[in-house]
Structure formats: structure tokens, C-alpha cells
Design an enzyme around this catalytic site. Structure first.
Site, PDB file in Angstrom:
ATOM      1  N   ASP A   1      -2.617  -7.828  -5.638  1.00  0.00           N
ATOM      2  CA  ASP A   1      -3.017  -6.598  -4.849  1.00  0.00           C
ATOM      3  C   ASP A   1      -3.573  -5.779  -5.512  1.00  0.00           C
ATOM      4  O   ASP A   1      -3.454  -5.536  -6.632  1.00  0.00           O
ATOM      5  CB  ASP A   1      -1.570  -6.061  -3.970  1.00  0.00           C
ATOM      6  CG  ASP A   1      -1.944  -5.623  -2.671  1.00  0.00           C
ATOM      7  OD1 ASP A   1      -3.437  -5.412  -2.370  1.00  0.00           O
ATOM      8  OD2 ASP A   1      -1.061  -5.200  -1.966  1.00  0.00           O
TER       9      ASP A   1
ATOM     10  N   ARG B   1       7.225 -11.135   5.100  1.00  0.00           N
ATOM     11  CA  ARG B   1       7.160 -11.085   6.401  1.00  0.00           C
ATOM     12  C   ARG B   1       7.676 -12.147   7.173  1.00  0.00           C
ATOM     13  O   ARG B   1       7.914 -13.160   6.814  1.00  0.00           O
ATOM     14  CB  ARG B   1       5.623 -11.393   6.579  1.00  0.00           C
ATOM     15  CG  ARG B   1       4.741  -9.946   5.823  1.00  0.00           C
ATOM     16  CD  ARG B   1       3.311 -10.324   5.955  1.00  0.00           C
ATOM     17  NE  ARG B   1       2.570  -9.140   5.119  1.00  0.00           N
ATOM     18  CZ  ARG B   1       1.123  -9.040   5.043  1.00  0.00           C
ATOM     19  NH1 ARG B   1       0.764  -9.828   5.663  1.00  0.00           N
ATOM     20  NH2 ARG B   1       0.890  -8.112   4.211  1.00  0.00           N
TER      21      ARG B   1
ATOM     22  N   HIS C   1      -8.479  -1.751   0.010  1.00  0.00           N
ATOM     23  CA  HIS C   1      -7.317  -2.833  -0.161  1.00  0.00           C
ATOM     24  C   HIS C   1      -8.044  -3.944  -0.551  1.00  0.00           C
ATOM     25  O   HIS C   1      -9.253  -4.354   0.089  1.00  0.00           O
ATOM     26  CB  HIS C   1      -6.562  -3.251   1.035  1.00  0.00           C
ATOM     27  CG  HIS C   1      -6.163  -2.151   1.731  1.00  0.00           C
ATOM     28  ND1 HIS C   1      -4.481  -1.774   1.919  1.00  0.00           N
ATOM     29  CD2 HIS C   1      -6.643  -1.297   2.612  1.00  0.00           C
ATOM     30  CE1 HIS C   1      -4.456  -0.831   2.824  1.00  0.00           C
ATOM     31  NE2 HIS C   1      -5.521  -0.462   3.306  1.00  0.00           N
TER      32      HIS C   1
ATOM     33  N   HIS D   1      -5.085  -1.294  -4.742  1.00  0.00           N
ATOM     34  CA  HIS D   1      -5.588  -0.358  -4.059  1.00  0.00           C
ATOM     35  C   HIS D   1      -6.579   0.727  -4.823  1.00  0.00           C
ATOM     36  O   HIS D   1      -6.053   1.260  -5.700  1.00  0.00           O
ATOM     37  CB  HIS D   1      -4.426   0.358  -3.291  1.00  0.00           C
ATOM     38  CG  HIS D   1      -3.611  -0.652  -2.217  1.00  0.00           C
ATOM     39  ND1 HIS D   1      -2.444  -1.214  -2.888  1.00  0.00           N
ATOM     40  CD2 HIS D   1      -3.904  -0.866  -0.850  1.00  0.00           C
ATOM     41  CE1 HIS D   1      -2.201  -1.955  -1.926  1.00  0.00           C
ATOM     42  NE2 HIS D   1      -3.129  -1.614  -0.659  1.00  0.00           N
TER      43      HIS D   1
ATOM     44  N   CYS E   1       0.761  -1.103   0.074  1.00  0.00           N
ATOM     45  CA  CYS E   1      -0.095  -0.035  -0.197  1.00  0.00           C
ATOM     46  C   CYS E   1       0.683   1.508  -0.067  1.00  0.00           C
ATOM     47  O   CYS E   1       0.456   2.292  -1.049  1.00  0.00           O
ATOM     48  CB  CYS E   1      -1.014  -0.094   1.085  1.00  0.00           C
ATOM     49  SG  CYS E   1      -0.854  -0.973   2.378  1.00  0.00           S
TER      50      CYS E   1
ATOM     51  N   LYS F   1     -13.862  -4.881   7.224  1.00  0.00           N
ATOM     52  CA  LYS F   1     -13.283  -5.835   6.165  1.00  0.00           C
ATOM     53  C   LYS F   1     -14.054  -7.100   5.715  1.00  0.00           C
ATOM     54  O   LYS F   1     -14.934  -7.398   6.761  1.00  0.00           O
ATOM     55  CB  LYS F   1     -11.680  -6.266   6.421  1.00  0.00           C
ATOM     56  CG  LYS F   1     -11.685  -7.264   7.533  1.00  0.00           C
ATOM     57  CD  LYS F   1     -10.306  -7.716   7.543  1.00  0.00           C
ATOM     58  CE  LYS F   1     -10.088  -8.521   8.873  1.00  0.00           C
ATOM     59  NZ  LYS F   1      -8.589  -9.311   8.870  1.00  0.00           N
TER      60      LYS F   1
ATOM     61  N   GLN G   1       0.849 -10.858  -3.747  1.00  0.00           N
ATOM     62  CA  GLN G   1      -0.446 -10.624  -3.380  1.00  0.00           C
ATOM     63  C   GLN G   1      -0.656 -10.239  -4.644  1.00  0.00           C
ATOM     64  O   GLN G   1      -0.100  -9.510  -5.512  1.00  0.00           O
ATOM     65  CB  GLN G   1      -0.696  -9.477  -2.342  1.00  0.00           C
ATOM     66  CG  GLN G   1      -0.230  -9.871  -0.979  1.00  0.00           C
ATOM     67  CD  GLN G   1      -0.583  -8.560  -0.164  1.00  0.00           C
ATOM     68  OE1 GLN G   1       0.194  -7.357  -0.510  1.00  0.00           O
ATOM     69  NE2 GLN G   1      -0.975  -9.160   1.145  1.00  0.00           N
TER      70      GLN G   1
END
Length: 636
Positions: A374, A354, A505, A376, A325, A459, A372
Site C-alpha cells: 500500500d 476483512r 491510494h 498513500h 489509510c 479509480k 497490501q
RNA sequence: GCCGAUGUAGCUCAGUGGUAGAGCAACGCUUUCGUAAAGCGUGGGUCGUCGGUUCAAUCCCGACCAUCGGCUCCA
């Protein structure tokens, strides 16, 4: 709370387990032994390290106790009597604590079978002889009360069923689960490897696995183009200060890789004689200016004064990004935006790192570096619901296409009793209503779970159940009011004033690694043709038709089909076997008569021998099957 | 990270205080075969790593690394 008959049976099994353990190890200290979804366990404190052999001995003793046909007898007692019973048995280490958990005024009961008596709310079967089909499965360590600060006990897991047949079926299912374990299939089908020298929890995608991933990525890429996303690319690292602004550092330091500090800076602080602790403090600290900026934007003190250090003492470094992000935010912030531009949807297959605890790593499903799918979305408040709905539909399309129909949707709301959340209650109300409404509009069953929201917004998670009943959180959609504020994002509204956008997200797969891991198990390696690393195997019966095989191979490749020709000098049966074990969807057997008539003998993974067909007809068939992303047919 | 188990050829596994073995795979030769394993031969291992004990360690001891089953954790 009444137990189901099966829970009652398993709960009784755990008492019988404890009875047997005490017979064999009289100094064992018992904690608790409840039933579980698939069996039961008992937590035991014992100096002797239990082994697989002990499990066999305990199981034999349990069998005896069952044969002794002891009745289970309930006894209600006063608290003082309860303490007495526990003391007499020398079980005060854990049982007194468990007794203290029972609120004043509630009944205190013990259950006795034979010489064994245990503090227990019940209920139980009437006689130990009801336990006819059970098996002890494993020994594991488990913290008392699940807290790692407490003593670690030995947990014995077992399972029990009303009949021997059901037990056998359950054990059979466990065997099947082992056969479709993505770690085993990943090795057998050469989908991925993990190499010690590269590092634990780091996936190396081999050519076969990469095809799988690539196909999934193009599939989702197509959907994203339809939905008006923009593709972006960002680097794998970013400066520490970026994550101090976002708030990820140092609060989540424990689950991040250590920062990368430049050699010259390291050398200079070593010259100054800094200790390790000094260095950590200087990495964690922020400048007065950053604190002032972030606090002003947030309208409250999110960075305390004690984190500020003189500018010349600050030490910056780079971090492997734990999330995408902040990078995407910087792309959004690089341009001024009008409300007419919104929503801006930035998508990237972004790799993040991570620091997962070593004991938690597992094949592809729990790793230290993952990608991911991903994106945004930056939008106005009024657009939130529609955008959330768009994201949810995307996840639904993905799951439907892959035949993953067994899932539930979880709408995570804030815990009304907590004040850990950022943003105003009015915004939260609106966002939660938008999520709820979007989930309703999507038309799938969902549950609302207070307390499951992230601190920055509500979420929606998709929890997929795999073939052996385990649940995996895959796709996720999160509304975020926090980061746009911390980064001071804005757009110009119709009123010619600056407004703060809302950020969403979302990741339909979650991570490519976990998703592929679950997908491998979902299909048991029998991928649909569009995903299969090899789609067609050409099998000439003898060398005499190899030329024909090469001819067909060229045509298949020209049509974009992933195919290979088996030129081994094996007998047909062996080549078929090889293709079956490698789970190739279609095997084309080629002999003299096929070569003569430009035909192929089709053998499909699902149906076996399908007889001779014109090659062109087969080509059309598989092209359609791939284009439609058809699911594999059930095996006969 | 914690508790326990495990680590031998590419894979699956056997084995021993005196420097290792099978099946499959690979490679070579023979075979040219009709829907889940043809035959013969060859090559391949610092027995997870590093230390210790011993005349001698893959085997015994210790530390570490990794994997597996759990626990804890998962922005």
C-alpha cells in the site's frame, strides 16, 4: 441480439438439457438456461437433490434427444397465448415472471423441440442433432435472479463445442488448470499453509513462500525508492473512533472483524445490565463533538444526529484495521506541511483484516487477512495527474517484469445519475480528466466505465487475465477527495493559505496473498530464477564427490544464491526427478570428471541437459539472470 | 451466509457394524550409481470434532468445524 454460432449451439444445449430433465423429473420447474463464456447452464427448481449419478442419466437422455434429431421451431405468440402455453406446461412459477420482463410491444417467442417448448428469444441451431460434443460438469446452488432473498435453485452446468476434438481440448485445459492451481502447487512446493486452528482465510507463509514474497517486496521496494516514496510502519489495530472519523465504521461493519473491547469496559457494561443490542448501539455511536467536527469539515451532514450518544455512554474499542489509510493519514497530519513538501508519498506493506463470507474464501486469492503493498500520496490538485501517472507506470513495470502481458486497464468514473459521491462536481471533473489523461499517456489500452468509481473518487484498476482466462483485479490506483476532508488535512500553499490536499491510494500488487496466488498459477510453479525458493540443486552422482559438492555449495551461498546439495543415497535419475518435481531452475550434476576440472554438468528446467560448463561460467550466468530478473525460458 | 459434495498416515487414495490398509515420503541397512523413481526393513492413524443409537461405531443418525464446486458479497 444475434448469437454467435457457438452461443447458439450452447444455448440449444441448455434447451436439450431442460428437455432431458423434464423427461426424468416431470415436476421440475424451469427458470432460465443461457449460454456462458465457457458453456451453458439451466436453473431448475426440483425437490429431488440432483446427484452426480443424475448428471450421468441426464447426459444420456440428452444424447438420445440429439439422436432424435428434433427440429427447433420458433413460434411468435401474443402475451395471452404465452401465458396459456406456460400454464399448460405447469411452468408458471418462474416463467410468468420471465415473461413479464419482456417489454410491451416486443416480440414474444417460444422455441419448440420435440415435446419441449420454452419461452425464448432465440436463436437456436436447426436440429438437436447438431449437438455432437457436450458434457455436463457440475451441479450448484444459484439464487433465482441472483438475489439471496429468493429461492435457491439447482443449477446444472455443462459445456458444448462444435466438435469432439474441441470438447476434448477444453476438458484437457480444465485438467491443466487443476495442475497449476495455486492451492495444489502451494502444497506441493511448500509455499503456504492454512491451518484450521489459526483460522480459515489466514495464510501462513512457509519458508519457501516467504522467499517468493520477500523477493517481490524488495523488487517493489527498489522501485519505490527510485520514485521518492518514504517507508512507514503502522500497527495492525486502531481505535474505533479513528474509523468513525474515516467513515468506515459502522457502515462496512459486515465486512470487518468485530471490535476488540477492553475487559474492564465489558465488565462495566455487563454490570449496568446492557443487552447485546445496547452494546452494539454504544459501539456504533459517536460523540456530539465528533459529529460536529466531521460534518463541519465535510460541509454537509455525513453523520446523522441519531448516531450521537452522551459521552459517558460511549464505548470505544479497537479494530483490526480493514485498511491502512487512516494510519497513514495520521502520519501526514502529525506535521505541518508546505506546498513545497508535496507530494508526500507514504508506503507500507500493511496487513489488513476483512471479514469475508466463509463460502467466498479461496486459497490465497480470497482471504481474511492480507498484506497490501500500500501507499498513500498526499498532493496538490495540480499534481494529481502526474502522481497518478507515476503510480500507473509502477504497476506497468511490475506486470512487465513478471511477464503478465495480458491485462486491461479500467478507468472507473462516477455514475452521472447518482448522488452518492462526495466532493464537488468540479473536482470530480478534474480528477476524472486527470485519470483519463494519465491512462492515455501510459500508452496501454483502457476502457472507461461509468459507475465504477469509488464514492470518494475515480479509480484505475489493472485487470489481469490468467492462463485459463479468468480475470483478476490486482493493481489499483484511486483518487480520494473524501478522507483529507474528513480528517481535516491541510497544507500551506504559495498564497499562505491553508488548502486541502488530494490523496491517492495505490497498490501495484493489490495484496501479496492474491498476487502470489495468481503468480503461482501464472508460472505454474516454474518461477524465474530470481523468485525461485531454491535456485540451484547440486546433485553428486555418488558419495565420492560430496566433498566437491559441498565446496560448490559454499561458493554458491557466498554469492547469495539459494542452493542445496542432494546427499540422499539415491541413483542419479531419482535425484534429477526430485529436483524436477520441486521445480528447481538449475540442477548441477557432479561426477568425478567435473570434480577434476572444476566444472559442472548443467541441467536447466527449461532445456534439460546442457552439457558440461566451467563452474565459474555457470555462476556468472545465474548471477546475471537473477540480477536482470529474467523471465524463465519456454520449456522445450 | 446459502445450496450441494467431501473429510481415513506428511501426500495420493483403498476399505469394513467386531478397535484399519496400499503406494509415495520419513527413518535404518545394503547399494555408489551419468540426466525423471535401486533393494530390503522399521516407525507412523482417538478414521475432522462433539454427541446419539448399539453388547460393539471409522462405518448408522444428529450437530458443529473445515475443504471443494457454485450462488450472493467484496469499502
Amino acid at each position: 441480439m444475434a448469437m454467435s454460432p457457438l452461443e447458439e449451439l450452447r444455448h440449444s444445449a441448455s434447451h436439450i438439457l431442460a428437455t432431458a430433465v423434464l423427461r426424468l423429473f416431470p415436476d421440475a420447474k424451469l427458470d432460465i438456461g443461457p449460454p456462458t463464456d465457457s458453456g451453458f447452464y439451466y436453473d431448475i427448481d426440483l425437490d429431488h437433490k440432483l446427484t452426480q449419478d443424475d448428471l450421468g442419466r441426464i447426459e444420456a437422455e440428452m444424447k438420445k434427444i440429439a439422436d432424435e434429431n428434433q427440429p427447433f421451431i420458433r413460434k411468435e405468440v401474443s402475451r395471452a397465448e404465452a401465458i396459456d402455453i406456460i400454464r399448460q406446461r405447469g411452468q408458471e412459477r418462474y416463467k410468468l415472471g420471465r415473461l413479464a420482463d419482456i417489454p410491451e410491444g416486443e416480440a414474444i417467442s417460444f422455441y419448440q423441440n420435440g415435446e419441449f417448448i420454452d419461452l425464448c428469444a432465440g436463436t437456436h441451431v436447426r436440429y438437436t442433432s447438431k449437438l455432437k460434443a457436450f458434457k455436463l460438469l457440475s451441479i450448484a446452488g444459484a439464487y433465482h435472479r441472483g438475489d439471496e432473498k429468493n429461492a435457491q435453485l439447482q443449477r446444472i452446468y455443462g459445456t458444448a463445442f462444435p466438435t469432439k476434438e474441441e470438447l476434448a481440448q477444453h476438458l484437457e485445459r480444465l485438467e491443466q488448470a487443476k495442475a497449476r492451481d495455486h492451492r495444489k502447487l502451494g502444497k506441493d512446493l511448500k509455499l503456504f499453509v492454512i491451518d484450521e486452528d489459526v483460522g480459515q482465510g489466514l495464510i501462513l507463509w512457509t519458508p519457501n513462500g516467504s522467499i517468493l514474497r520477500q523477493e517481490l517486496q524488495s523488487f517493489i521496494g527498489e522501485e519505490l525508492r527510485k520514485q521518492g516514496y518514504s517507508q512507514v510502519f503502522t500497527p495492525h489495530i486502531g481505535k474505533l473512533e479513528l474509523y468513525k472519523t474515516s467513515g468506515h465504521f459502522p457502515y462496512y461493519k459486515d465486512s470487518q472483524f468485530s471490535p476488540v473491547v477492553e475487559n474492564e469496559s465489558l465488565a462495566s457494561i455487563i454490570r449496568e445490565g446492557c443487552s447485546c443490542a445496547d452494546m452494539v448501539a454504544r459501539l456504533d455511536a459517536v460523540s456530539a463533538k465528533l459529529r460536529e467536527t466531521v460534518n463541519a469539515r465535510s460541509g454537509k451532514e455525513v453523520i446523522p444526529a441519531d448516531r450521537v450518544l452522551d459521552a459517558d455512554k460511549l464505548l470505544d474499542g479497537f479494530m483490526l484495521k480493514p485498511m491502512n489509510c487512516p494510519h497513514h493519514i495520521k502520519i501526514f497530519a502529525s506535521q505541518p506541511h508546505s506546498y513545497r513538501d508535496l507530494p508526500v508519498r507514504l508506503a507500507e506493506f500493511g496487513t489488513v483484516y476483512r471479514w469475508e463470507q466463509s463460502g467466498e474464501l479461496n486459497g490465497m486469492t480470497r482471504v481474511r487477512g492480507f498484506t497490501q503493498d500500500d501507499a498513500h500520496l498526499f498532493c496538490t490538485e495540480a499534481q494529481v495527474e502526474q502522481e497518478v501517472l507515476g503510480c500507473l507506470s509502477l504497476v506497468k513495470i511490475v506486470l512487465t517484469t513478471l511477464g503478465m502481458s495480458d491485462y486491461r486497464v479500467r478507468v472507473g468514473l462516477r455514475d452521472p445519475d447518482s448522488n452518492k459521491y462526495t466532493g464537488s462536481p468540479e473536482n470530480w471533473d478534474k480528477a476524472e480528466a486527470a485519470c483519463r489523461h494519465a491512462a492515455k499517456t501510459l500508452g496501454v489500452p483502457f476502457t472507461e466505465e461509468p459507475g465504477e468509481a469509488a464514492f470518494y473518487g475515480p479509480k484505475i484498476d489493472f485487470v489481469v487475465k490468467d492462463v485459463i482466462g479468468r480475470e483478476w483485479q490486482l493493481g489499483t490506483v484511486q483518487v480520494d477527495y473524501n478522507l483529507p476532508v474528513r480528517f481535516g488535512l491541510s497544507y500551506i500553499g504559495a498564497d499562505n493559505q491553508a488548502h486541502t490536499p488530494v490523496m491517492i491510494h495505490r497498490a501495484p500488487f493489490g495484496s501479496m496473498e492474491r498476487f502470489c496466488g495468481v503468480l503461482i498459477e501464472h508460472f505454474g510453479g516454474d518461477f524465474p530464477a530470481w523468485l525461485a525458493p531454491e535456485q540451484v540443486r547440486l546433485v553428486p552422482i555418488s558419495d565420492k564427490v560430496i566433498d566437491y559438492g559441498q565446496n560448490l555449495l559454499r561458493q554458491l551461498k557466498a554469492a547469495g544464491i539459494r542452493a542445496s546439495l542432494d546427499e540422499h543415497s539415491d541413483k542419479l535419475g531419482a535425484k534429477i526427478r526430485r529436483a524436477e518435481l520441486e521445480k528447481v531452475p538449475y540442477t548441477l550434476v557432479l561426477g568425478a570428471k567435473e570434480a577434476e576440472s572444476q566444472s559442472v554438468s548443467v541441467r536447466s528446467r527449461a532445456k534439460g541437459d546442457e552439457g558440461v560448463h566451467a563452474f565459474t561460467a555457470f555462476l556468472d550466468r545465474i548471477k546475471t539472470e537473477i540480477a536482470n530478473r529474467a523471465l524463465p525460458e519456454k520449456k522445450k
